[in-house]
Design a protein around this motif. Structure first.
Motif: not given
Length: 105
Positions: A18-20, A23-25, A65-66, A72-75
């Motif tokens: 889900e996080i990926d 991120i793509r979105e 970007r933030n 990424y940190e959560a993943k």
């Protein structure tokens, strides 16, 4: 214990997927904002820093970007949680094996 470990691993993987997706979105929206900024900057009569629309788009780009970096940190943290769960499950299995060995003696 094994079923709980499988369920935890499944949940972690699902959350990471889900996080990926998110991120793509975010990367897609970042590209869109970048192209909008370039388009706006090329328009006649636009003067860099003083243009409010450009400034708003630049702020939106920075926020995107933030947000992506936080994802990424959560993943990564989710991955760490999954590894901890695997480690605890192996410790439980080792303790169970040790107790069965002592009871057999």
């Amino acid at each position: 214990a094994k079923e709980a470990q499988r369920q935890t691993r499944r949940d972690v993987r699902q959350s990471q997927r889900e996080i990926d997706r998110e991120i793509r979105e975010l990367e897609r929206s970042e590209k869109q904002v970048t192209t909008e900024i370039k388009k706006r900057a090329k328009q006649p009569g636009v003067k860099g820093q003083s243009d409010p629309a450009l400034k708003a788009l630049a702020k939106q780009l920075v926020q995107t970007r933030n947000q992506r970096n936080k994802m990424y940190e959560a993943k990564a943290q989710l991955g760490a949680v999954g590894m901890q769960a695997t480690g605890m499950a192996s410790q439980v299995a080792a303790a169970a094996a040790g107790s069965s060995v002592t009871s057999a003696m």
